[in-house]
Design a protein around this motif. Sequence first.
Motif, PDB file in Angstrom:
ATOM      1  N   ASP A 100       0.833  -1.209   0.000  1.00 47.38           N
ATOM      2  CA  ASP A 100       0.000   0.000   0.000  1.00 47.38           C
ATOM      3  C   ASP A 100       0.867   1.258   0.000  1.00 47.38           C
ATOM      4  O   ASP A 100       0.568   2.233   0.666  1.00 47.38           O
ATOM      5  N   ARG A 130      -0.945   4.314  -0.564  1.00 48.35           N
ATOM      6  CA  ARG A 130      -2.044   4.426   0.392  1.00 48.35           C
ATOM      7  C   ARG A 130      -3.410   4.406  -0.278  1.00 48.35           C
ATOM      8  O   ARG A 130      -4.374   4.985   0.224  1.00 48.35           O
ATOM      9  N   LYS A 143      -6.746   5.184   1.799  1.00 49.21           N
ATOM     10  CA  LYS A 143      -7.375   6.459   1.462  1.00 49.21           C
ATOM     11  C   LYS A 143      -8.595   6.318   0.552  1.00 49.21           C
ATOM     12  O   LYS A 143      -9.623   6.912   0.822  1.00 49.21           O
TER      13      LYS A 143
END
Length: 51
Positions: free
Chosen positions: A40, A43, A47
């Motif tokens: 990730d 992100r 997110k």
Amino acid sequence: MWLQFKGKDVNKDFAPYLMNFNNNEGYSGQADDITMTVDDRDREWIKEWCR
């Protein structure tokens, strides 16, 4: 492989993040299961895709 996560098609965006994928086919009458490990780094899972 086609992947849908929380109703979102993440298949084409998913490939760069896949680190490990295992498929376990269940015995007759049992469900199959999968285990995935993703990186990730951008992100996206936290997110965007997990909202």
